[in-house]
Design an enzyme around this catalytic site. Structure first.
Site, PDB file in Angstrom:
ATOM      1  N   THR A 120       0.801  -1.131   0.006  1.00 11.27           N
ATOM      2  CA  THR A 120       0.058   0.146  -0.007  1.00 11.27           C
ATOM      3  C   THR A 120       0.897   1.353   0.022  1.00 11.27           C
ATOM      4  OG1 THR A 120      -1.529  -1.124   1.332  1.00 11.27           O
ATOM      5  CG2 THR A 120      -1.905   1.144   1.272  1.00 11.27           C
ATOM      6  N   ARG A 153      -6.007  -6.979  -0.942  1.00 15.15           N
ATOM      7  CA  ARG A 153      -7.105  -6.551  -0.219  1.00 15.15           C
ATOM      8  C   ARG A 153      -7.592  -7.797   0.594  1.00 15.15           C
ATOM      9  NH1 ARG A 153     -10.988  -5.024  -5.065  1.00 15.15           N
ATOM     10  NH2 ARG A 153     -11.254  -2.935  -4.431  1.00 15.15           N
ATOM     11  N   LYS A 205      -7.045   1.560  -3.254  1.00 18.18           N
ATOM     12  CA  LYS A 205      -6.649   0.897  -1.859  1.00 18.18           C
ATOM     13  C   LYS A 205      -6.680   1.690  -0.595  1.00 18.18           C
ATOM     14  CE  LYS A 205      -4.935  -1.936   0.901  1.00 18.18           C
ATOM     15  NZ  LYS A 205      -5.515  -3.075   1.425  1.00 18.18           N
ATOM     16  N   ASN A 209      -9.747   1.650   2.855  1.00 15.59           N
ATOM     17  CA  ASN A 209      -9.619   1.541   4.523  1.00 15.59           C
ATOM     18  C   ASN A 209     -10.047   2.903   4.935  1.00 15.59           C
ATOM     19  OD1 ASN A 209      -8.558  -1.178   4.241  1.00 15.59           O
ATOM     20  ND2 ASN A 209      -6.679  -0.685   4.335  1.00 15.59           N
ATOM     21  N   ARG A 212     -13.552   2.828   5.754  1.00 12.50           N
ATOM     22  CA  ARG A 212     -13.853   1.902   7.020  1.00 12.50           C
ATOM     23  C   ARG A 212     -13.522   2.945   8.309  1.00 12.50           C
ATOM     24  NH1 ARG A 212     -15.474  -3.352   7.852  1.00 12.50           N
ATOM     25  NH2 ARG A 212     -14.761  -4.481   9.613  1.00 12.50           N
ATOM     26  N   CYS A 259      -3.486  -1.838   8.981  1.00  5.86           N
ATOM     27  CA  CYS A 259      -3.800  -0.893   7.775  1.00  5.86           C
ATOM     28  C   CYS A 259      -4.578   0.214   8.057  1.00  5.86           C
ATOM     29  CB  CYS A 259      -4.663  -1.843   6.758  1.00  5.86           C
ATOM     30  SG  CYS A 259      -3.405  -3.258   6.258  1.00  5.86           S
ATOM     31  N   ARG A 327      -0.460  -5.791  16.279  1.00  2.58           N
ATOM     32  CA  ARG A 327      -0.024  -4.790  15.649  1.00  2.58           C
ATOM     33  C   ARG A 327      -0.894  -3.504  15.889  1.00  2.58           C
ATOM     34  NH1 ARG A 327       1.458  -6.623   9.631  1.00  2.58           N
ATOM     35  NH2 ARG A 327      -0.648  -7.873  10.076  1.00  2.58           N
TER      36      ARG A 327
HETATM   37  N1  SAJ Z   1     -13.287  -2.117  14.115  1.00  2.54           N
HETATM   38  C1  SAJ Z   1     -14.199  -1.518  14.723  1.00  2.54           C
HETATM   39  N2  SAJ Z   1     -15.354  -1.281  14.291  1.00  2.54           N
HETATM   40  C2  SAJ Z   1     -15.803  -1.882  13.072  1.00  2.54           C
HETATM   41  C3  SAJ Z   1     -14.864  -2.712  12.394  1.00  2.54           C
HETATM   42  C4  SAJ Z   1     -13.553  -2.657  12.869  1.00  2.54           C
HETATM   43  O1  SAJ Z   1     -13.833  -0.880  15.875  1.00  2.54           O
HETATM   44  O2  SAJ Z   1     -16.978  -1.544  12.905  1.00  2.54           O
HETATM   45  C5  SAJ Z   1     -11.853  -2.207  14.317  1.00  2.54           C
HETATM   46  C6  SAJ Z   1     -11.539  -3.731  14.749  1.00  2.54           C
HETATM   47  O3  SAJ Z   1     -11.637  -3.888  16.007  1.00  2.54           O
HETATM   48  C7  SAJ Z   1      -9.908  -3.437  14.515  1.00  2.54           C
HETATM   49  C8  SAJ Z   1      -9.729  -2.324  13.478  1.00  2.54           C
HETATM   50  O4  SAJ Z   1     -11.111  -1.729  13.564  1.00  2.54           O
HETATM   51  O5  SAJ Z   1      -9.215  -3.028  15.708  1.00  2.54           O
HETATM   52  C9  SAJ Z   1      -9.339  -3.080  11.806  1.00  2.54           C
HETATM   53  O6  SAJ Z   1     -10.127  -4.303  11.778  1.00  2.54           O
HETATM   54  P1  SAJ Z   1     -10.808  -4.557  10.197  1.00  2.54           P
HETATM   55  O7  SAJ Z   1     -11.334  -5.756  10.407  1.00  2.54           O
HETATM   56  O8  SAJ Z   1     -11.653  -3.403   9.991  1.00  2.54           O
HETATM   57  O9  SAJ Z   1      -9.710  -4.414   9.166  1.00  2.54           O
HETATM   58  P2  SAJ Z   1      -8.224  -5.250   9.125  1.00  2.54           P
HETATM   59  O10 SAJ Z   1      -7.343  -4.124   9.610  1.00  2.54           O
HETATM   60  O11 SAJ Z   1      -8.092  -6.473   9.721  1.00  2.54           O
HETATM   61  O12 SAJ Z   1      -8.143  -5.521   7.394  1.00  2.54           O
HETATM   62  C10 SAJ Z   1      -8.569  -4.274   6.541  1.00  2.54           C
HETATM   63  C11 SAJ Z   1      -9.565  -4.741   5.589  1.00  2.54           C
HETATM   64  N3  SAJ Z   1     -10.083  -3.703   4.817  1.00  2.54           N
HETATM   65  C12 SAJ Z   1     -11.284  -3.317   4.867  1.00  2.54           C
HETATM   66  O13 SAJ Z   1     -12.032  -4.011   5.168  1.00  2.54           O
HETATM   67  C13 SAJ Z   1     -11.605  -2.066   3.944  1.00  2.54           C
HETATM   68  C14 SAJ Z   1      -8.735  -5.641   4.666  1.00  2.54           C
HETATM   69  O14 SAJ Z   1      -9.620  -6.116   3.578  1.00  2.54           O
HETATM   70  C15 SAJ Z   1      -7.559  -5.123   4.163  1.00  2.54           C
HETATM   71  O15 SAJ Z   1      -6.987  -6.138   3.151  1.00  2.54           O
HETATM   72  C16 SAJ Z   1      -6.604  -4.833   5.096  1.00  2.54           C
HETATM   73  O16 SAJ Z   1      -7.315  -3.921   6.032  1.00  2.54           O
HETATM   74  C17 SAJ Z   1      -5.412  -4.360   4.583  1.00  2.54           C
HETATM   75  O17 SAJ Z   1      -4.431  -4.986   4.575  1.00  2.54           O
HETATM   76  O18 SAJ Z   1      -5.400  -3.065   4.066  1.00  2.54           O
END
Ligand code: SAJ
Length: 419
Positions: A120, A153, A205, A209, A212, A259, A327
């Site tokens: 990224t 992704r 990309k 993120n 989100r 991420c 992490r």
């Molecule tokens: N979290 C919240 N509330 C939510 C969703 C998540 O507080 O509604 C928190 C989680 O507890 C966690 C953090 O956010 O601490 C991140 O978790 P995650 O499940 O949202 O994402 P990652 O970091 O495991 O993976 C993300 C994913 N991106 C998206 O969903 C847009 C994944 O598809 C990507 O490949 C990855 O980042 C990356 O490598 O970029």
């Protein structure tokens, strides 16, 4: 075709394994020698379902080999760069790993090589890296070599499934570059493949993120308001989400992982100006461990417990549920912000080494439990039984694990303003 994968981490290793098991001869280049030795003896250094079986298969068929010797990646047809692009202390991108990988590739490649960046990166980086290769090799980008940004992704824990079934964006510095990469990824990708230019794919990309992250920040702000209006935000979110065009995210103690905490900064880093929304969202999410601290100290006050006498047990250290990945985990930020103010902080996580090996040991004689990770193991716990081991019975739920506050406890939760 011969492939070299540069960087055998969370993304590089699974990618190397997938190409090797699709019939390519893959050389994985990794500067950490201990990782190389481990991999060549058939042991993955990361935890991921199926990884050891798939690694062994690739090694057995002689399709994959790891190395720390740059001589071993000379004259390959394809280079896939999967190195980390972290932030510096001041939150600006640290591209030193990427630049060093690109320099290694420039020294190794031949005329006609395809260079792919999966890392990224800030917008415009792929074009700049193509210029760097031009200056180091004398080759002309798009004519003597091809270059593509092909962002990963995948979600940790589902990597091998998502590598195959997710759709994929390929951003070429020329159309021909993207066309070549499409032929390559079709070796195992069953999802759709969309082709574009490299700056667009870099933006895509980072936008995913950031989308989100900003949405989680909005949910966190709703949670903050819920405490002032004395309502349960989770009930309100469930009701709002019955609207066909509303899908509110889940508020909590923070946003961790490799991420989401960094990509919004990468997105802004190449720009001269922005509106401030993305930065504000980051600030909100980074402040959530402090909100959990406020709830905890509010509970101390209710029972007249001086914080400096309190023993606090943190449940969950991983950044997300059912994962061993720590992490940028908000659990550690939370520990950091309370530890100077309380007597003792303990921790327990079924997947990560904390201060205590069992849950019972960790809560024994403690005054408060703070839930920082939504592991499934924590959902069905018998809190009343655990409470019997405690000196004082406080629970602060940072991950909405508990719906109905257990009897005899002082209960506080992020977004739980109804008490
Ligand atoms: N979290 C919240 N509330 C939510 C969703 C998540 O507080 O509604 C928190 C989680 O507890 C966690 C953090 O956010 O601490 C991140 O978790 P995650 O499940 O949202 O994402 P990652 O970091 O495991 O993976 C993300 C994913 N991106 C998206 O969903 C847009 C994944 O598809 C990507 O490949 C990855 O980042 C990356 O490598 O970029």
């Amino acid at each position: 075709a011969e492939i070299a994968v540069i960087g055998l981490g969370y993304i590089g290793l699974p990618t190397a394994i997938m190409f090797a098991n699709s019939g390519f001869n893959v050389t994985g280049y990794e500067i950490r020698r201990e990782v190389v030795e481990k991999l060549n003896s058939g042991n993955a250094h990361i935890v991921e379902p199926e990884i050891n079986e798939l690694l062994l298969k690739a090694l057995k068929n002689g399709k994959l080999r790891a190395t720390s010797n740059p001589e071993d990646i000379k004259n390959k047809d394809i280079y896939i760069i999967c190195v980390q692009t972290p932030l510096k202390e001041d939150k600006t991108p640290n591209l030193e790993y990427l630049e060093s990988a690109v320099k290694t590739v420039a020294k190794s490649m031949k005329k006609g090589s395809l260079v792919i960046i999966e890392s990224t990166v800030p917008p415009l980086t792929t074009v700049r890296m193509a210029e760097l290769i031009e200056s180091l090799t004398g080759f002309k980008a798009g004519k003597d070599f091809y270059m593509v940004h092909a962002p990963e992704r995948v979600m940790p824990g589902r990597i091998f499934k998502e590598l195959v079934y997710n759709s994929r964006i390929l951003g070429g510095i020329t159309k021909e570059s993207a066309d070549l990469a499409e032929i390559l990824y079709r070796a195992f990708v069953k999802g759709q493949i969309f082709k574009t230019d490299s700056t667009t794919s870099e933006m895509v990309k980072l936008m995913e993120n950031t989308f989100r992250d900003v949405n989680i920040a909005l949910a966190n702000e709703f949670a903050f308001l819920a405490h002032q209006y004395k309502i349960n935000i989770f009930e309100a979110i469930e009701l709002a989400n019955t609207h066909p065009r509303v899908k509110i995210h889940i508020p909590g103690i923070g946003v961790g992982g490799h991420c989401l905490p960094k990509d919004p900064y990468l997105l802004l880093s190449s720009a001269k100006e922005d509106f401030g929304l993305i930065k504000k969202a980051r600030e909100i999410n980074e402040s959530m461990p402090l909100m959990a601290k406020d709830l905890l100290f509010e509970a101390f006050k209710m029972i007249n417990l001086p914080p400096e006498e309190a023993v606090v047990t943190v449940l969950g250290l991983a950044y997300k549920g059912n994962s061993d990945d720590t992490r940028n985990s908000p659990a550690y930020v939370f520990i950091e912000v309370i530890q100077d103010d309380v007597k003792e902080v303990r921790s327990y996580d079924p997947y990560v080494n904390g201060t205590h090996k069992t849950l019972e040991e960790a809560v024994k004689d403690s005054d408060a439990i703070v839930i920082a990770t939504d592991h499934s193991q924590f959902t069905g716990l018998n809190w009343e039984e655990l409470g019997k081991l405690m000196r004082n019975k406080i629970i602060v739920d940072g991950r909405h694990i508990i719906d109905k506050p257990p009897k005899g406890f002082i209960f506080r939760g992020i977004g739980r303003g109804e008490y």
